[in-house]
Design a protein around this motif. Structure first.
Motif, PDB file in Angstrom:
ATOM      1  N   LYS A 166      56.263  42.799  37.686  1.00 40.71           N
ATOM      2  CA  LYS A 166      55.247  43.712  38.165  1.00 40.71           C
ATOM      3  C   LYS A 166      53.887  43.144  37.605  1.00 40.71           C
ATOM      4  O   LYS A 166      53.917  43.222  36.101  1.00 40.71           O
ATOM      5  N   CYS A 167      52.929  43.062  38.244  1.00 39.02           N
ATOM      6  CA  CYS A 167      51.754  42.573  37.566  1.00 39.02           C
ATOM      7  C   CYS A 167      50.516  43.314  38.361  1.00 39.02           C
ATOM      8  O   CYS A 167      50.499  43.976  39.292  1.00 39.02           O
ATOM      9  N   ARG A 168      49.374  42.975  37.952  1.00 38.49           N
ATOM     10  CA  ARG A 168      47.942  43.502  38.211  1.00 38.49           C
ATOM     11  C   ARG A 168      47.108  42.446  38.166  1.00 38.49           C
ATOM     12  O   ARG A 168      46.941  41.864  37.342  1.00 38.49           O
ATOM     13  N   ILE A 169      46.291  42.590  39.478  1.00 39.71           N
ATOM     14  CA  ILE A 169      45.170  41.602  39.756  1.00 39.71           C
ATOM     15  C   ILE A 169      43.753  42.540  39.592  1.00 39.71           C
ATOM     16  O   ILE A 169      43.675  43.408  40.451  1.00 39.71           O
ATOM     17  N   THR A 170      42.920  42.082  38.941  1.00 38.35           N
ATOM     18  CA  THR A 170      41.841  42.639  38.863  1.00 38.35           C
ATOM     19  C   THR A 170      40.573  41.591  39.182  1.00 38.35           C
ATOM     20  O   THR A 170      40.596  40.523  38.782  1.00 38.35           O
ATOM     21  N   ARG A 171      39.775  42.003  39.926  1.00 34.66           N
ATOM     22  CA  ARG A 171      38.750  41.370  40.546  1.00 34.66           C
ATOM     23  C   ARG A 171      37.310  41.498  39.857  1.00 34.66           C
ATOM     24  O   ARG A 171      36.943  42.872  39.968  1.00 34.66           O
ATOM     25  N   ASP A 172      36.500  40.846  39.346  1.00 33.91           N
ATOM     26  CA  ASP A 172      35.240  40.881  38.441  1.00 33.91           C
ATOM     27  C   ASP A 172      34.185  40.267  39.343  1.00 33.91           C
ATOM     28  O   ASP A 172      34.091  39.083  39.587  1.00 33.91           O
ATOM     29  N   LYS A 173      33.350  41.103  39.882  1.00 29.98           N
ATOM     30  CA  LYS A 173      32.387  40.610  40.652  1.00 29.98           C
ATOM     31  C   LYS A 173      30.966  40.821  39.960  1.00 29.98           C
ATOM     32  O   LYS A 173      29.947  40.503  40.413  1.00 29.98           O
ATOM     33  N   LYS A 174      31.062  41.055  38.629  1.00 31.42           N
ATOM     34  CA  LYS A 174      29.927  41.421  37.665  1.00 31.42           C
ATOM     35  C   LYS A 174      29.225  40.191  37.441  1.00 31.42           C
ATOM     36  O   LYS A 174      29.944  39.176  37.035  1.00 31.42           O
ATOM     37  N   GLY A 175      27.985  40.089  37.134  1.00 34.32           N
ATOM     38  CA  GLY A 175      27.256  38.636  36.817  1.00 34.32           C
ATOM     39  C   GLY A 175      26.435  38.113  38.025  1.00 34.32           C
ATOM     40  O   GLY A 175      26.372  38.716  39.222  1.00 34.32           O
ATOM     41  N   MET A 176      25.856  36.952  37.619  1.00 34.95           N
ATOM     42  CA  MET A 176      24.827  36.542  38.576  1.00 34.95           C
ATOM     43  C   MET A 176      25.269  35.994  39.959  1.00 34.95           C
ATOM     44  O   MET A 176      24.743  36.611  40.967  1.00 34.95           O
ATOM     45  N   ASP A 177      26.464  35.220  39.836  1.00 35.41           N
ATOM     46  CA  ASP A 177      26.956  34.740  40.860  1.00 35.41           C
ATOM     47  C   ASP A 177      28.314  35.244  41.367  1.00 35.41           C
ATOM     48  O   ASP A 177      28.757  34.576  42.260  1.00 35.41           O
ATOM     49  N   ARG A 178      28.862  36.289  40.821  1.00 35.20           N
ATOM     50  CA  ARG A 178      30.263  36.577  41.072  1.00 35.20           C
ATOM     51  C   ARG A 178      30.338  37.640  42.242  1.00 35.20           C
ATOM     52  O   ARG A 178      31.622  37.853  42.590  1.00 35.20           O
ATOM     53  N   GLY A 179      29.209  37.912  42.610  1.00 35.65           N
ATOM     54  CA  GLY A 179      29.162  38.701  44.083  1.00 35.65           C
ATOM     55  C   GLY A 179      29.871  37.579  45.181  1.00 35.65           C
ATOM     56  O   GLY A 179      30.668  37.943  45.947  1.00 35.65           O
ATOM     57  N   MET A 180      29.443  36.288  44.761  1.00 37.59           N
ATOM     58  CA  MET A 180      30.044  35.248  45.907  1.00 37.59           C
ATOM     59  C   MET A 180      31.056  34.645  45.296  1.00 37.59           C
ATOM     60  O   MET A 180      32.063  34.189  46.215  1.00 37.59           O
ATOM     61  N   TYR A 181      31.234  34.504  43.894  1.00 36.83           N
ATOM     62  CA  TYR A 181      32.457  33.933  43.444  1.00 36.83           C
ATOM     63  C   TYR A 181      33.033  34.809  42.395  1.00 36.83           C
ATOM     64  O   TYR A 181      32.828  34.479  41.061  1.00 36.83           O
ATOM     65  N   PRO A 182      33.621  35.482  42.821  1.00 37.78           N
ATOM     66  CA  PRO A 182      34.263  36.839  41.740  1.00 37.78           C
ATOM     67  C   PRO A 182      35.437  35.905  41.028  1.00 37.78           C
ATOM     68  O   PRO A 182      35.773  34.947  41.346  1.00 37.78           O
ATOM     69  N   THR A 183      35.697  36.486  39.703  1.00 37.68           N
ATOM     70  CA  THR A 183      36.793  35.883  38.830  1.00 37.68           C
ATOM     71  C   THR A 183      38.038  36.639  39.080  1.00 37.68           C
ATOM     72  O   THR A 183      37.604  38.058  38.976  1.00 37.68           O
ATOM     73  N   TYR A 184      38.924  36.232  39.460  1.00 38.12           N
ATOM     74  CA  TYR A 184      40.349  37.165  39.406  1.00 38.12           C
ATOM     75  C   TYR A 184      41.210  36.909  38.360  1.00 38.12           C
ATOM     76  O   TYR A 184      41.705  35.634  37.667  1.00 38.12           O
TER      77      TYR A 184
END
Length: 405
Positions: A166-184
Protein backbone atom coordinates in the motif's frame (compact mmCIF):
# COMPACT_ATOMS: atom_id res chain seq x y z
CA UNK A 1 20.83 75.89 -8.74
CA UNK A 2 17.17 76.07 -7.83
CA UNK A 3 16.32 74.90 -11.34
CA UNK A 4 18.64 71.93 -11.03
CA UNK A 5 17.19 71.01 -7.66
CA UNK A 6 13.68 71.28 -9.08
CA UNK A 7 14.60 68.97 -12.00
CA UNK A 8 16.05 66.45 -9.60
CA UNK A 9 12.90 66.49 -7.49
CA UNK A 10 10.76 66.04 -10.60
CA UNK A 11 12.97 63.15 -11.72
CA UNK A 12 12.75 61.51 -8.33
CA UNK A 13 9.00 61.92 -8.09
CA UNK A 14 8.61 60.48 -11.62
CA UNK A 15 10.73 57.47 -10.63
CA UNK A 16 8.61 56.97 -7.50
CA UNK A 17 5.44 57.21 -9.59
CA UNK A 18 6.74 54.69 -12.14
CA UNK A 19 7.79 52.34 -9.33
CA UNK A 20 4.32 52.59 -7.82
CA UNK A 21 2.80 51.73 -11.19
CA UNK A 22 5.07 48.68 -11.49
CA UNK A 23 4.05 47.51 -8.00
CA UNK A 24 0.37 48.01 -8.81
CA UNK A 25 0.77 46.13 -12.12
CA UNK A 26 2.56 43.30 -10.36
CA UNK A 27 -0.17 43.09 -7.73
CA UNK A 28 -2.88 43.09 -10.40
CA UNK A 29 -1.12 40.28 -12.29
CA UNK A 30 -0.79 38.25 -9.09
CA UNK A 31 -4.47 38.84 -8.21
CA UNK A 32 -5.47 37.76 -11.72
CA UNK A 33 -3.36 34.60 -11.42
CA UNK A 34 -4.89 33.86 -8.00
CA UNK A 35 -8.42 34.32 -9.41
CA UNK A 36 -7.65 32.05 -12.38
CA UNK A 37 -6.22 29.40 -10.07
CA UNK A 38 -9.28 29.60 -7.80
CA UNK A 39 -11.64 29.34 -10.78
CA UNK A 40 -9.70 26.35 -12.12
CA UNK A 41 -9.85 24.59 -8.76
CA UNK A 42 -13.60 25.24 -8.53
CA UNK A 43 -14.07 23.91 -12.06
CA UNK A 44 -12.06 20.78 -11.29
CA UNK A 45 -13.99 20.24 -8.06
CA UNK A 46 -17.28 20.59 -9.93
CA UNK A 47 -16.08 18.17 -12.61
CA UNK A 48 -15.31 15.54 -9.99
CA UNK A 49 -18.95 15.63 -8.96
CA UNK A 50 -20.09 14.76 -12.47
CA UNK A 51 -21.50 11.25 -13.04
CA UNK A 52 -18.86 10.33 -15.63
CA UNK A 53 -16.19 10.16 -12.94
CA UNK A 54 -15.32 6.82 -11.36
CA UNK A 55 -16.38 6.75 -7.73
CA UNK A 56 -15.68 4.40 -4.87
CA UNK A 57 -18.58 2.01 -4.40
CA UNK A 58 -19.72 2.79 -0.86
CA UNK A 59 -22.81 0.62 -1.34
CA UNK A 60 -20.54 -2.27 -2.25
CA UNK A 61 -18.72 -1.98 1.06
CA UNK A 62 -21.95 -1.89 3.09
CA UNK A 63 -23.34 -4.77 1.07
CA UNK A 64 -20.19 -6.71 1.89
CA UNK A 65 -20.98 -6.33 5.58
CA UNK A 66 -24.52 -7.52 5.06
CA UNK A 67 -25.59 -9.99 2.39
CA UNK A 68 -22.34 -10.76 0.57
CA UNK A 69 -19.90 -10.62 3.44
CA UNK A 70 -18.21 -13.89 2.54
CA UNK A 71 -17.81 -13.02 -1.15
CA UNK A 72 -16.85 -9.36 -0.79
CA UNK A 73 -14.45 -9.85 2.12
CA UNK A 74 -12.61 -12.72 0.49
CA UNK A 75 -9.03 -11.41 0.42
CA UNK A 76 -7.49 -10.44 -2.90
CA UNK A 77 -4.38 -12.56 -2.51
CA UNK A 78 -4.86 -15.01 0.33
CA UNK A 79 -7.49 -16.89 -1.66
CA UNK A 80 -4.67 -18.10 -3.88
CA UNK A 81 -2.94 -19.58 -0.87
CA UNK A 82 -5.82 -21.96 -0.30
CA UNK A 83 -5.98 -22.94 -3.96
CA UNK A 84 -3.66 -25.45 -5.61
CA UNK A 85 -4.19 -24.11 -9.11
CA UNK A 86 -1.48 -23.02 -11.48
CA UNK A 87 -2.18 -19.82 -13.38
CA UNK A 88 -0.91 -19.75 -16.94
CA UNK A 89 -0.14 -16.40 -18.56
CA UNK A 90 0.50 -16.91 -22.27
CA UNK A 91 2.64 -19.99 -21.86
CA UNK A 92 4.35 -18.98 -18.60
CA UNK A 93 3.18 -21.63 -16.17
CA UNK A 94 2.82 -20.69 -12.50
CA UNK A 95 3.68 -17.06 -13.24
CA UNK A 96 1.23 -15.96 -10.58
CA UNK A 97 0.80 -19.18 -8.61
CA UNK A 98 0.88 -18.50 -4.89
CA UNK A 99 1.01 -22.12 -3.78
CA UNK A 100 4.49 -23.66 -3.71
CA UNK A 101 3.14 -27.22 -3.56
CA UNK A 102 2.67 -29.31 -6.70
CA UNK A 103 -0.83 -29.77 -8.09
CA UNK A 104 -2.55 -33.10 -7.72
CA UNK A 105 -2.42 -35.24 -10.87
CA UNK A 106 -6.20 -35.17 -11.22
CA UNK A 107 -6.28 -31.39 -11.10
CA UNK A 108 -3.45 -31.08 -13.61
CA UNK A 109 -5.09 -33.43 -16.09
CA UNK A 110 -8.47 -31.76 -15.82
CA UNK A 111 -7.06 -28.25 -16.17
CA UNK A 112 -4.75 -29.13 -19.05
CA UNK A 113 -7.68 -30.39 -21.08
CA UNK A 114 -9.42 -27.05 -20.70
CA UNK A 115 -6.52 -24.63 -20.99
CA UNK A 116 -4.15 -23.57 -23.71
CA UNK A 117 -1.47 -20.89 -23.81
CA UNK A 118 -4.06 -18.18 -24.38
CA UNK A 119 -6.46 -19.01 -21.56
CA UNK A 120 -6.33 -18.92 -17.79
CA UNK A 121 -8.45 -20.19 -14.94
CA UNK A 122 -11.39 -18.11 -13.87
CA UNK A 123 -11.45 -15.75 -10.92
CA UNK A 124 -10.10 -16.95 -7.62
CA UNK A 125 -12.69 -18.21 -5.18
CA UNK A 126 -12.00 -18.87 -1.55
CA UNK A 127 -13.21 -22.13 -0.04
CA UNK A 128 -13.00 -20.66 3.44
CA UNK A 129 -16.04 -19.91 5.56
CA UNK A 130 -17.21 -16.32 5.99
CA UNK A 131 -15.50 -16.10 9.35
CA UNK A 132 -12.23 -17.43 7.98
CA UNK A 133 -12.37 -15.11 4.98
CA UNK A 134 -13.05 -12.09 7.16
CA UNK A 135 -10.16 -12.95 9.47
CA UNK A 136 -7.86 -13.67 6.54
CA UNK A 137 -8.37 -10.15 5.22
CA UNK A 138 -6.40 -8.92 8.22
CA UNK A 139 -2.68 -9.59 7.78
CA UNK A 140 -1.40 -12.14 10.31
CA UNK A 141 0.86 -10.90 13.08
CA UNK A 142 3.66 -13.15 11.87
CA UNK A 143 3.60 -11.59 8.39
CA UNK A 144 7.15 -10.45 7.53
CA UNK A 145 7.75 -6.70 7.29
CA UNK A 146 8.46 -5.27 3.84
CA UNK A 147 12.20 -4.68 3.57
CA UNK A 148 13.13 -1.38 1.90
CA UNK A 149 16.73 -1.10 3.12
CA UNK A 150 17.99 -1.26 -0.48
CA UNK A 151 15.66 1.23 -2.15
CA UNK A 152 16.73 0.54 -5.73
CA UNK A 153 16.42 -3.21 -5.30
CA UNK A 154 13.04 -2.90 -3.59
CA UNK A 155 11.44 -0.66 -6.23
CA UNK A 156 12.42 -3.14 -8.98
CA UNK A 157 11.46 -6.27 -7.02
CA UNK A 158 7.98 -7.76 -7.55
CA UNK A 159 5.65 -7.42 -4.58
CA UNK A 160 5.91 -10.30 -2.07
CA UNK A 161 3.42 -13.02 -2.89
CA UNK A 162 0.36 -12.78 -0.69
CA UNK A 163 1.01 -9.18 0.39
CA UNK A 164 -0.62 -6.01 -0.96
CA UNK A 165 1.90 -3.15 -0.96
CA UNK A 166 0.00 0.00 0.00
CA UNK A 167 1.41 3.34 -1.13
CA UNK A 168 0.50 7.00 -1.43
CA UNK A 169 1.30 9.48 -4.19
CA UNK A 170 1.44 13.20 -3.45
CA UNK A 171 1.51 15.82 -6.20
CA UNK A 172 3.51 18.99 -5.54
CA UNK A 173 2.37 21.93 -7.68
CA UNK A 174 4.06 24.63 -5.58
CA UNK A 175 6.85 26.66 -7.07
CA UNK A 176 7.53 28.73 -10.18
CA UNK A 177 6.90 26.05 -12.84
CA UNK A 178 5.33 23.20 -10.90
CA UNK A 179 1.89 24.21 -12.04
CA UNK A 180 2.95 22.91 -15.46
CA UNK A 181 5.54 20.37 -14.26
CA UNK A 182 4.50 19.02 -10.87
CA UNK A 183 6.69 16.66 -8.90
CA UNK A 184 5.15 13.37 -7.80
CA UNK A 185 6.33 11.53 -4.69
CA UNK A 186 5.62 7.88 -3.89
CA UNK A 187 5.65 6.74 -0.26
CA UNK A 188 5.11 3.31 1.24
CA UNK A 189 2.38 3.29 3.90
CA UNK A 190 3.41 1.18 6.88
CA UNK A 191 1.00 -0.49 9.27
CA UNK A 192 2.20 1.80 12.08
CA UNK A 193 1.11 4.84 10.09
CA UNK A 194 4.63 5.91 9.12
CA UNK A 195 5.48 6.66 5.50
CA UNK A 196 8.70 5.62 3.74
CA UNK A 197 9.87 7.46 0.62
CA UNK A 198 10.25 5.23 -2.43
CA UNK A 199 10.30 7.21 -5.69
CA UNK A 200 9.94 10.68 -7.18
CA UNK A 201 8.94 11.55 -10.74
CA UNK A 202 8.67 14.66 -12.87
CA UNK A 203 8.00 15.44 -16.53
CA UNK A 204 11.01 16.68 -18.47
CA UNK A 205 10.81 20.13 -20.03
CA UNK A 206 11.45 20.80 -23.72
CA UNK A 207 10.64 17.23 -24.70
CA UNK A 208 8.71 16.47 -27.90
CA UNK A 209 6.70 13.77 -26.14
CA UNK A 210 5.70 13.35 -22.51
CA UNK A 211 8.81 12.08 -20.77
CA UNK A 212 8.89 11.49 -17.01
CA UNK A 213 12.15 10.88 -15.14
CA UNK A 214 11.91 8.65 -12.06
CA UNK A 215 14.46 8.75 -9.24
CA UNK A 216 15.09 7.16 -5.84
CA UNK A 217 16.30 10.57 -4.60
CA UNK A 218 13.58 13.22 -4.16
CA UNK A 219 16.18 16.00 -4.55
CA UNK A 220 17.83 14.70 -7.73
CA UNK A 221 15.57 14.22 -10.75
CA UNK A 222 18.27 14.57 -13.41
CA UNK A 223 18.81 12.10 -16.24
CA UNK A 224 22.52 11.75 -15.49
CA UNK A 225 22.20 11.45 -11.72
CA UNK A 226 23.18 8.31 -9.83
CA UNK A 227 19.65 8.08 -8.44
CA UNK A 228 17.99 7.87 -11.88
CA UNK A 229 16.17 4.52 -11.92
CA UNK A 230 13.78 4.68 -14.85
CA UNK A 231 11.57 6.73 -17.11
CA UNK A 232 8.13 6.84 -18.68
CA UNK A 233 7.81 8.00 -22.28
CA UNK A 234 4.71 8.51 -24.41
CA UNK A 235 4.06 8.49 -28.14
CA UNK A 236 3.24 11.71 -30.01
CA UNK A 237 -0.49 11.28 -29.41
CA UNK A 238 0.01 10.81 -25.68
CA UNK A 239 -2.08 7.62 -25.66
CA UNK A 240 0.64 4.95 -25.46
CA UNK A 241 3.38 4.87 -22.85
CA UNK A 242 6.47 2.73 -22.26
CA UNK A 243 8.28 2.27 -18.94
CA UNK A 244 12.06 1.74 -19.03
CA UNK A 245 14.65 1.00 -16.38
CA UNK A 246 17.93 2.94 -16.25
CA UNK A 247 19.75 0.85 -18.87
CA UNK A 248 21.27 2.12 -22.11
CA UNK A 249 19.19 3.06 -25.15
CA UNK A 250 20.12 0.52 -27.87
CA UNK A 251 20.02 3.28 -30.49
CA UNK A 252 22.67 5.27 -28.63
CA UNK A 253 25.10 2.53 -27.57
CA UNK A 254 28.60 3.00 -28.98
CA UNK A 255 30.50 0.12 -27.43
CA UNK A 256 30.09 -3.59 -26.68
CA UNK A 257 30.34 -2.75 -22.99
CA UNK A 258 27.26 -0.52 -23.20
CA UNK A 259 25.45 -3.17 -25.22
CA UNK A 260 25.62 -5.51 -22.22
CA UNK A 261 23.60 -2.99 -20.21
CA UNK A 262 20.69 -2.43 -22.58
CA UNK A 263 17.60 -0.97 -20.99
CA UNK A 264 14.67 -3.21 -20.10
CA UNK A 265 11.07 -2.41 -20.90
CA UNK A 266 9.18 -2.87 -17.65
CA UNK A 267 5.66 -2.01 -18.82
CA UNK A 268 3.58 -0.52 -21.61
CA UNK A 269 0.28 1.31 -21.19
CA UNK A 270 -2.26 1.90 -23.94
CA UNK A 271 -5.26 4.19 -23.42
CA UNK A 272 -8.18 3.57 -25.74
CA UNK A 273 -11.11 5.79 -26.53
CA UNK A 274 -14.55 4.38 -25.87
CA UNK A 275 -17.96 5.31 -27.26
CA UNK A 276 -17.96 8.39 -25.05
CA UNK A 277 -14.52 9.51 -26.21
CA UNK A 278 -12.54 10.89 -23.29
CA UNK A 279 -15.75 11.87 -21.49
CA UNK A 280 -16.39 8.52 -19.84
CA UNK A 281 -14.34 5.98 -17.90
CA UNK A 282 -11.05 5.18 -19.55
CA UNK A 283 -10.07 1.90 -21.12
CA UNK A 284 -6.53 0.84 -20.34
CA UNK A 285 -4.39 -2.07 -21.48
CA UNK A 286 -1.24 -2.75 -19.47
CA UNK A 287 1.46 -5.09 -20.77
CA UNK A 288 4.21 -6.24 -18.43
CA UNK A 289 6.94 -8.90 -18.75
CA UNK A 290 5.96 -12.35 -17.55
CA UNK A 291 7.48 -14.26 -14.65
CA UNK A 292 9.65 -17.37 -14.92
CA UNK A 293 9.37 -20.50 -12.76
CA UNK A 294 11.56 -18.88 -10.10
CA UNK A 295 9.11 -15.94 -9.86
CA UNK A 296 11.63 -13.62 -11.48
CA UNK A 297 10.68 -11.08 -14.13
CA UNK A 298 11.56 -12.04 -17.71
CA UNK A 299 14.02 -9.50 -19.15
CA UNK A 300 12.57 -7.71 -22.20
CA UNK A 301 15.45 -5.75 -23.83
CA UNK A 302 14.30 -4.75 -27.34
CA UNK A 303 16.96 -3.58 -29.79
CA UNK A 304 14.36 -1.98 -32.06
CA UNK A 305 10.71 -0.91 -32.07
CA UNK A 306 9.57 -4.24 -33.55
CA UNK A 307 10.68 -6.06 -30.38
CA UNK A 308 9.00 -3.65 -27.94
CA UNK A 309 6.21 -4.59 -25.56
CA UNK A 310 3.72 -2.45 -27.50
CA UNK A 311 4.73 -4.07 -30.81
CA UNK A 312 4.41 -7.57 -29.34
CA UNK A 313 0.97 -6.71 -27.97
CA UNK A 314 -0.24 -5.12 -31.21
CA UNK A 315 1.04 -8.11 -33.22
CA UNK A 316 -0.53 -10.52 -30.69
CA UNK A 317 2.91 -12.03 -30.07
CA UNK A 318 2.34 -12.24 -26.35
CA UNK A 319 4.71 -15.02 -25.35
CA UNK A 320 6.56 -14.15 -22.13
CA UNK A 321 4.34 -11.14 -21.41
CA UNK A 322 1.23 -10.57 -19.29
CA UNK A 323 -1.68 -8.56 -20.68
CA UNK A 324 -3.81 -6.74 -18.12
CA UNK A 325 -6.77 -4.36 -18.37
CA UNK A 326 -8.58 -1.91 -16.17
CA UNK A 327 -11.64 -3.30 -14.44
CA UNK A 328 -14.77 -1.92 -16.08
CA UNK A 329 -16.69 0.36 -13.68
CA UNK A 330 -20.35 -0.45 -13.05
CA UNK A 331 -23.07 2.14 -13.56
CA UNK A 332 -25.00 2.82 -10.35
CA UNK A 333 -28.53 4.14 -10.89
CA UNK A 334 -28.82 5.32 -7.27
CA UNK A 335 -25.76 7.57 -7.41
CA UNK A 336 -25.94 8.17 -11.19
CA UNK A 337 -22.24 7.42 -11.49
CA UNK A 338 -19.72 4.73 -12.40
CA UNK A 339 -18.47 2.86 -9.36
CA UNK A 340 -15.71 0.44 -8.36
CA UNK A 341 -15.14 -1.19 -4.99
CA UNK A 342 -11.80 0.13 -3.75
CA UNK A 343 -12.31 -1.38 -0.28
CA UNK A 344 -12.09 2.02 1.40
CA UNK A 345 -8.80 3.06 -0.24
CA UNK A 346 -10.35 5.71 -2.55
CA UNK A 347 -12.65 8.48 -1.31
CA UNK A 348 -13.06 10.97 -4.18
CA UNK A 349 -14.47 10.62 -7.67
CA UNK A 350 -12.04 11.01 -10.57
CA UNK A 351 -11.48 9.73 -14.10
CA UNK A 352 -8.03 8.76 -12.82
CA UNK A 353 -9.45 6.10 -10.49
CA UNK A 354 -8.78 2.59 -11.82
CA UNK A 355 -8.11 -1.03 -10.96
CA UNK A 356 -5.86 -3.29 -13.07
CA UNK A 357 -6.82 -6.96 -13.42
CA UNK A 358 -6.38 -9.96 -15.67
CA UNK A 359 -9.51 -10.68 -17.70
CA UNK A 360 -9.74 -14.27 -16.47
CA UNK A 361 -9.15 -13.33 -12.83
CA UNK A 362 -11.17 -10.15 -12.14
CA UNK A 363 -11.19 -10.63 -8.37
CA UNK A 364 -7.41 -10.36 -8.13
CA UNK A 365 -6.44 -6.68 -8.19
CA UNK A 366 -2.91 -6.45 -9.58
CA UNK A 367 -2.92 -2.68 -9.01
CA UNK A 368 -5.36 0.03 -7.99
CA UNK A 369 -5.08 3.81 -7.97
CA UNK A 370 -7.42 6.58 -6.91
CA UNK A 371 -7.90 10.03 -5.43
CA UNK A 372 -8.28 10.73 -1.70
CA UNK A 373 -7.62 14.50 -1.72
CA UNK A 374 -6.89 17.33 -4.17
CA UNK A 375 -3.26 16.30 -4.64
CA UNK A 376 -3.15 12.96 -2.81
CA UNK A 377 -3.75 9.52 -4.33
CA UNK A 378 -3.48 5.96 -3.05
CA UNK A 379 -1.62 3.35 -5.11
CA UNK A 380 -1.66 -0.33 -4.13
CA UNK A 381 -0.01 -3.15 -6.03
CA UNK A 382 0.39 -6.91 -5.84
CA UNK A 383 2.58 -9.63 -7.31
CA UNK A 384 3.88 -9.72 -10.03
CA UNK A 385 4.08 -5.91 -10.22
CA UNK A 386 6.89 -3.84 -8.68
CA UNK A 387 6.85 -0.29 -7.30
CA UNK A 388 8.53 1.24 -10.36
CA UNK A 389 6.03 -0.36 -12.74
CA UNK A 390 3.02 0.70 -10.67
CA UNK A 391 4.31 4.27 -10.10
CA UNK A 392 5.03 4.77 -13.81
CA UNK A 393 1.56 3.47 -14.75
CA UNK A 394 0.06 5.93 -12.26
CA UNK A 395 2.16 8.77 -13.74
CA UNK A 396 0.79 7.98 -17.20
CA UNK A 397 -2.72 8.68 -15.90
CA UNK A 398 -1.70 12.21 -14.91
CA UNK A 399 -0.60 13.17 -18.39
CA UNK A 400 -2.32 16.31 -19.66
CA UNK A 401 -3.12 14.95 -23.11
CA UNK A 402 -5.48 12.43 -21.55
CA UNK A 403 -7.71 15.22 -20.25
CA UNK A 404 -7.58 13.58 -16.87
CA UNK A 405 -8.96 16.25 -14.60
Amino acid sequence: MEGVSSNRNMSYSRWSYDSTLDDEGSNLRQQKLDRQRALLEQKQKKKRQEPLMVQSNVDGRSRARRTKQCEEQAPLVESYLSSNRSTIYHGISSSMNFDEEEDDEDEVSSSSSQLNSNTRPGSATSKKSCKEAASASTPPISEPAIDVDDLEEFTLRPAPQGITVKCRITRDKKGMDRGMYPTYYLHLEREDGKKVFLLAGRKRKKSKTSNYLISIDPTDLSRGGESFIGKLRSNLMGTKFTVYDSGQNPGKTTSSLEATNLRQELAAVCYETNVLGFKGPRKMSVIIPGMNMDHERVAICPRNDHESLLARWQNKSTESVIELHNKTPVWNDDTQSYVLNFHGRVTQASVKNFQIIHDNDPDYIVMQFGRVAEDVFTMDYNYPMCALQAFAIALSSFDSKLACE
